[in-house]
Design an enzyme around this catalytic site. Structure first.
Site, PDB file in Angstrom:
ATOM      1  N   LYS A  22      -4.116  -0.068   5.125  1.00  0.00           N
ATOM      2  CA  LYS A  22      -2.706   0.376   5.102  1.00  0.00           C
ATOM      3  C   LYS A  22      -2.582   1.790   4.539  1.00  0.00           C
ATOM      4  O   LYS A  22      -1.915   2.646   5.106  1.00  0.00           O
ATOM      5  CB  LYS A  22      -1.879  -0.590   4.238  1.00  0.00           C
ATOM      6  CG  LYS A  22      -0.489  -0.058   3.900  1.00  0.00           C
ATOM      7  CD  LYS A  22       0.291  -0.980   2.998  1.00  0.00           C
ATOM      8  CE  LYS A  22       0.099  -0.769   1.523  1.00  0.00           C
ATOM      9  NZ  LYS A  22       0.803   0.345   0.910  1.00  0.00           N
ATOM     10  N   ASN A  23      -3.242   2.035   3.389  1.00  0.00           N
ATOM     11  CA  ASN A  23      -3.026   3.316   2.714  1.00  0.00           C
ATOM     12  C   ASN A  23      -3.743   4.483   3.389  1.00  0.00           C
ATOM     13  O   ASN A  23      -3.609   5.621   2.950  1.00  0.00           O
ATOM     14  CB  ASN A  23      -3.398   3.209   1.231  1.00  0.00           C
ATOM     15  CG  ASN A  23      -2.335   2.419   0.486  1.00  0.00           C
ATOM     16  OD1 ASN A  23      -1.265   2.146   1.022  1.00  0.00           O
ATOM     17  ND2 ASN A  23      -2.633   2.033  -0.752  1.00  0.00           N
ATOM     18  N   ARG A  93       7.306   4.132   0.084  1.00  0.00           N
ATOM     19  CA  ARG A  93       6.763   5.248  -0.684  1.00  0.00           C
ATOM     20  C   ARG A  93       5.948   6.222   0.191  1.00  0.00           C
ATOM     21  O   ARG A  93       6.022   7.440   0.034  1.00  0.00           O
ATOM     22  CB  ARG A  93       5.863   4.651  -1.778  1.00  0.00           C
ATOM     23  CG  ARG A  93       5.017   5.624  -2.520  1.00  0.00           C
ATOM     24  CD  ARG A  93       5.820   6.352  -3.553  1.00  0.00           C
ATOM     25  NE  ARG A  93       5.003   7.274  -4.303  1.00  0.00           N
ATOM     26  CZ  ARG A  93       5.481   8.082  -5.219  1.00  0.00           C
ATOM     27  NH1 ARG A  93       6.753   8.085  -5.508  1.00  0.00           N
ATOM     28  NH2 ARG A  93       4.687   8.906  -5.869  1.00  0.00           N
ATOM     29  N   CYS A 117       7.099  -0.248  -3.550  1.00  0.00           N
ATOM     30  CA  CYS A 117       6.968  -1.326  -4.530  1.00  0.00           C
ATOM     31  C   CYS A 117       7.412  -0.846  -5.913  1.00  0.00           C
ATOM     32  O   CYS A 117       7.147   0.297  -6.297  1.00  0.00           O
ATOM     33  CB  CYS A 117       5.512  -1.788  -4.600  1.00  0.00           C
ATOM     34  SG  CYS A 117       4.981  -2.657  -3.119  1.00  0.00           S
ATOM     35  N   ARG A 122       7.157   6.353 -10.507  1.00  0.00           N
ATOM     36  CA  ARG A 122       6.440   6.939  -9.371  1.00  0.00           C
ATOM     37  C   ARG A 122       7.151   8.234  -8.962  1.00  0.00           C
ATOM     38  O   ARG A 122       7.747   8.331  -7.889  1.00  0.00           O
ATOM     39  CB  ARG A 122       6.377   5.963  -8.203  1.00  0.00           C
ATOM     40  CG  ARG A 122       5.756   4.645  -8.577  1.00  0.00           C
ATOM     41  CD  ARG A 122       5.560   3.760  -7.381  1.00  0.00           C
ATOM     42  NE  ARG A 122       4.396   4.155  -6.597  1.00  0.00           N
ATOM     43  CZ  ARG A 122       4.056   3.575  -5.456  1.00  0.00           C
ATOM     44  NH1 ARG A 122       4.782   2.620  -4.958  1.00  0.00           N
ATOM     45  NH2 ARG A 122       2.973   3.981  -4.798  1.00  0.00           N
ATOM     46  N   PRO A 123       7.073   9.245  -9.834  1.00  0.00           N
ATOM     47  CA  PRO A 123       7.793  10.490  -9.533  1.00  0.00           C
ATOM     48  C   PRO A 123       7.163  11.227  -8.356  1.00  0.00           C
ATOM     49  O   PRO A 123       6.039  10.937  -7.959  1.00  0.00           O
ATOM     50  CB  PRO A 123       7.632  11.298 -10.820  1.00  0.00           C
ATOM     51  CG  PRO A 123       6.402  10.772 -11.461  1.00  0.00           C
ATOM     52  CD  PRO A 123       6.279   9.337 -11.061  1.00  0.00           C
ATOM     53  N   ASP A 310      -4.747  -1.331  -7.158  1.00  0.00           N
ATOM     54  CA  ASP A 310      -4.230  -2.286  -6.165  1.00  0.00           C
ATOM     55  C   ASP A 310      -4.982  -3.616  -6.180  1.00  0.00           C
ATOM     56  O   ASP A 310      -4.543  -4.586  -5.562  1.00  0.00           O
ATOM     57  CB  ASP A 310      -4.269  -1.669  -4.761  1.00  0.00           C
ATOM     58  CG  ASP A 310      -3.221  -0.573  -4.619  1.00  0.00           C
ATOM     59  OD1 ASP A 310      -2.344  -0.489  -5.490  1.00  0.00           O
ATOM     60  OD2 ASP A 310      -3.285   0.205  -3.664  1.00  0.00           O
ATOM     61  N   ILE A 332      -2.814   3.371 -14.534  1.00  0.00           N
ATOM     62  CA  ILE A 332      -2.060   4.181 -13.567  1.00  0.00           C
ATOM     63  C   ILE A 332      -0.558   3.922 -13.622  1.00  0.00           C
ATOM     64  O   ILE A 332       0.236   4.855 -13.660  1.00  0.00           O
ATOM     65  CB  ILE A 332      -2.624   3.984 -12.152  1.00  0.00           C
ATOM     66  CG1 ILE A 332      -4.082   4.475 -12.167  1.00  0.00           C
ATOM     67  CG2 ILE A 332      -1.814   4.760 -11.105  1.00  0.00           C
ATOM     68  CD1 ILE A 332      -4.818   4.421 -10.884  1.00  0.00           C
ATOM     69  N   ARG A 403       4.406  -6.462   4.042  1.00  0.00           N
ATOM     70  CA  ARG A 403       4.345  -4.995   4.110  1.00  0.00           C
ATOM     71  C   ARG A 403       2.910  -4.512   4.286  1.00  0.00           C
ATOM     72  O   ARG A 403       2.684  -3.454   4.872  1.00  0.00           O
ATOM     73  CB  ARG A 403       4.913  -4.375   2.819  1.00  0.00           C
ATOM     74  CG  ARG A 403       6.410  -4.584   2.681  1.00  0.00           C
ATOM     75  CD  ARG A 403       6.930  -3.792   1.537  1.00  0.00           C
ATOM     76  NE  ARG A 403       6.415  -2.431   1.639  1.00  0.00           N
ATOM     77  CZ  ARG A 403       6.408  -1.554   0.666  1.00  0.00           C
ATOM     78  NH1 ARG A 403       6.912  -1.877  -0.493  1.00  0.00           N
ATOM     79  NH2 ARG A 403       5.913  -0.353   0.839  1.00  0.00           N
TER      80      ARG A 403
HETATM   81  N1  EPU Z   1       2.268  10.721 -10.769  1.00  0.00           N
HETATM   82  C1  EPU Z   1       2.817  11.681 -11.583  1.00  0.00           C
HETATM   83  N2  EPU Z   1       3.591  12.635 -11.019  1.00  0.00           N
HETATM   84  C2  EPU Z   1       3.866  12.653  -9.694  1.00  0.00           C
HETATM   85  C3  EPU Z   1       3.286  11.696  -8.856  1.00  0.00           C
HETATM   86  C4  EPU Z   1       2.482  10.718  -9.445  1.00  0.00           C
HETATM   87  O1  EPU Z   1       2.605  11.668 -12.775  1.00  0.00           O
HETATM   88  O2  EPU Z   1       4.616  13.522  -9.280  1.00  0.00           O
HETATM   89  C5  EPU Z   1       1.433   9.672 -11.369  1.00  0.00           C
HETATM   90  C6  EPU Z   1       2.126   8.315 -11.316  1.00  0.00           C
HETATM   91  O3  EPU Z   1       3.020   8.124 -12.391  1.00  0.00           O
HETATM   92  C7  EPU Z   1       0.930   7.395 -11.366  1.00  0.00           C
HETATM   93  C8  EPU Z   1      -0.137   8.167 -10.556  1.00  0.00           C
HETATM   94  O4  EPU Z   1       0.275   9.518 -10.571  1.00  0.00           O
HETATM   95  O5  EPU Z   1       0.472   7.267 -12.682  1.00  0.00           O
HETATM   96  C9  EPU Z   1      -0.285   7.721  -9.144  1.00  0.00           C
HETATM   97  O6  EPU Z   1       0.968   7.365  -8.682  1.00  0.00           O
HETATM   98  P1  EPU Z   1       1.585   7.625  -7.286  1.00  0.00           P
HETATM   99  O7  EPU Z   1       2.847   6.810  -7.280  1.00  0.00           O
HETATM  100  O8  EPU Z   1       1.662   9.049  -6.922  1.00  0.00           O
HETATM  101  O9  EPU Z   1       0.608   6.949  -6.315  1.00  0.00           O
HETATM  102  P2  EPU Z   1       0.723   7.123  -4.798  1.00  0.00           P
HETATM  103  O10 EPU Z   1      -0.162   8.209  -4.403  1.00  0.00           O
HETATM  104  O11 EPU Z   1       2.140   7.213  -4.330  1.00  0.00           O
HETATM  105  C10 EPU Z   1      -1.022   5.489  -3.747  1.00  0.00           C
HETATM  106  C11 EPU Z   1      -0.931   4.172  -3.021  1.00  0.00           C
HETATM  107  C12 EPU Z   1      -0.649   3.054  -4.010  1.00  0.00           C
HETATM  108  C13 EPU Z   1      -1.761   3.031  -5.033  1.00  0.00           C
HETATM  109  C14 EPU Z   1      -1.850   4.419  -5.720  1.00  0.00           C
HETATM  110  C15 EPU Z   1      -2.979   4.527  -6.696  1.00  0.00           C
HETATM  111  C16 EPU Z   1      -0.044   4.819  -0.893  1.00  0.00           C
HETATM  112  C17 EPU Z   1       1.094   4.771   0.040  1.00  0.00           C
HETATM  113  N3  EPU Z   1       0.132   4.232  -2.057  1.00  0.00           N
HETATM  114  O12 EPU Z   1       0.249   5.698  -4.322  1.00  0.00           O
HETATM  115  O13 EPU Z   1      -0.687   1.851  -3.266  1.00  0.00           O
HETATM  116  O14 EPU Z   1      -1.498   2.033  -5.974  1.00  0.00           O
HETATM  117  O15 EPU Z   1      -2.023   5.449  -4.739  1.00  0.00           O
HETATM  118  O16 EPU Z   1      -4.189   4.341  -6.067  1.00  0.00           O
HETATM  119  O17 EPU Z   1      -1.106   5.342  -0.586  1.00  0.00           O
HETATM  120  C18 EPU Z   1      -0.024  -0.311  -2.606  1.00  0.00           C
HETATM  121  O18 EPU Z   1      -0.664  -0.148  -1.572  1.00  0.00           O
HETATM  122  O19 EPU Z   1       0.454  -1.444  -2.935  1.00  0.00           O
HETATM  123  C19 EPU Z   1       0.199   0.825  -3.490  1.00  0.00           C
HETATM  124  C20 EPU Z   1       1.130   0.815  -4.427  1.00  0.00           C
END
Ligand code: EPU
Length: 424
Positions: A22-23, A93, A117, A122-123, A310, A332, A403
């Protein structure tokens, strides 16, 4: 609204085929905005999030068509808008990664606040700060981010956090930027590596993407592509845990062992009985057999190559079956331990120390209960718990699981599980 009803206690047996990640696929679909040529993706999971991102792409003018069950054709030639439908963007997201490709194509993007989720803060400021280094001006209103650039120009970008989607956004803007972009403190998840593999086939120049220092030399144009999506590590981990905890014998087909290092390292530490067999190039099957003696473990959820957040929740079910006290340290997210309250309803012995730390003591016989899935990974976790609980487990809010897990009940039924989906 639908529910899963599980009658636990069955040992799983047989083979399971893993779906595409998915990711990775969500970002690959977004990446097709970078070209005006046809792109074909194979091994695409039929999950809700894929349906949503296809609709988002269609909202800016792309055409999508299923060529077969898991083969998706995307025609991005008629994309004529940089404003993806906000109602759809808010559902997921991953839609934030449209920013980079839209900026590369139109020098503009308007992205509504992305949903997804609920697992803690999740900034997206990291994304905008990084894109600003490439010459993007960002105006953030209450409901959306308005991004504009005269020209994307390569630069050095140091991320504050190793965010997967922030890395992907910069990467996808940089492939068509002028000059060289260097991303430091970049995330290096296998799903990002597979995205870069696809971008390279399209003509992008990317270096160092198995590390945390990625360099990109911008090119003028990208071509269409045919690409097969890598297998989903989290789905592999989920079925492996189901095999270990039910004391079953299952073969998980066509996995990439190199992507599973820390996961199998933790299985080994727990005393699980597994091996990789039938090697074919980078792919192997993962055979899980009943274990003789189990041990307590600790997992630290961290960016790759650390233990994936995850799989943090699914591992908790394994921990309920290990002797003594096992530990979870989630680095994380600050809201990803909420599902433990649901496991407690099933008699799991859990001590939540703070938002990041929990201890689980076992082995404990879990009992069926009425429980709720709060997010995708938590939902899969509750299914794993239901499979080993005595009596009946009823899980609601299972749309969260749809999802990201393709045909989960059908795959489990094929392995002998007693799980049914009902309409409520
Ligand atoms: N973060 C910041 N500032 C930002 C963005 C992120 O500090 O501007 C921090 C977050 O607070 C967190 C870390 O960086 O501590 C990673 O968070 P982020 O929400 O950016 O992760 P993501 O890249 O959006 C992806 C996967 C997630 C997975 C995470 C970590 C996708 C669509 N999502 O999220 O997957 O948990 O990386 O590996 O690729 C899932 O599939 O269920 C899922 C949540």
């Amino acid at each position: 609204m639908q529910k899963f009803i599980i009658n636990g206690g069955k040992k799983l047996k047989g083979e399971v085929k893993i779906s595409g990640a998915k990711n990775a696929v969500l970002k690959m679909i977004a990446a097709t905005v970078l070209t005006d040529k046809i792109c074909i993706l194979d091994n695409v999971p039929r999950i809700k999030d894929v349906e949503t991102i296809c609709k988002i792409l269609e909202s800016v003018g792309a055409k999508t068509r299923w060529l077969s069950e898991n083969k998706l054709e995307i025609d991005p030639s008629k994309i004529n808008s940089y404003k993806p439908d906000p109602d759809l963007v808010e559902k997921m997201r991953a839609s934030v990664v449209l920013a980079g490709p839209l900026l590369a194509r139109f020098r503009n993007a308007e992205i509504a606040e992305p949903g997804g989720c609920v697992i803690g803060a999740r900034p997206v400021y990291e994304h905008w700060k990084a894109l600003n280094k490439l010459g993007v001006n960002v105006i953030q209103t209450e409901s959306k981010s308005i991004l504009k650039t005269k020209k994307l120009i390569g630069n050095k970008v140091i991320l504050d956090a190793m965010s997967v989607t922030a890395t992907e956004n910069v990467l996808m803007a940089a492939v068509l930027a002028e000059g060289k972009t260097s991303i430091r403190v970049a995330a290096a998840e296998p799903e990002i590596q597979d995205l870069t593999k696809m971008l390279r086939k399209m003509g992008a120049k990317i270096f160092g993407d198995t590390t945390h220092a990625i360099d990109i030399i911008g090119v003028k144009k990208l071509n269409g592509v045919a690409h097969k999506v890598l297998p989903d590590r989290y789905e592999i981990g989920t079925y492996a845990i189901a095999g270990i905890t039910t004391g079953g014998t299952i073969t998980i087909k066509d996995v990439i062992p190199d992507h599973l290092d820390i996961i199998v390292n933790r299985f080994e530490a727990a005393g699980a009985n597994f091996k990789f067999i039938n090697h074919k190039g980078e792919y192997s099957d993962l055979l899980i057999e009943p274990s003789k003696k189990l041990h307590p473990i600790k997992i630290d959820a961290r960016p790759y190559p650390g233990f994936p957040t995850d799989l943090q929740a699914p591992m908790s079910v394994l921990m309920t079956q290990l002797p003594k006290t096992s530990k979870i340290f989630e680095t994380i997210y600050d809201g990803r331990l909420k599902y433990l309250d649901e496991l407690k309803k099933m008699s799991a012995k859990i001590n939540v120390i703070d938002n990041h730390t929990a201890e689980i003591t076992g082995p404990t016989k879990l009992h069926g209960a009425k429980i709720t899935s709060f997010d995708l990974r938590a939902g899969a976790t509750l299914i794993l718990a239901g499979l080993i609980a005595d009596g009946t487990t009823e899980i609601d809010n299972i749309e969260t699981i749809d999802r990201g897990y393709e045909k989960i009940e059908q795959k489990l039924q094929k392995l002998g599980a007693d799980i049914t989906r009902i309409n409520c």
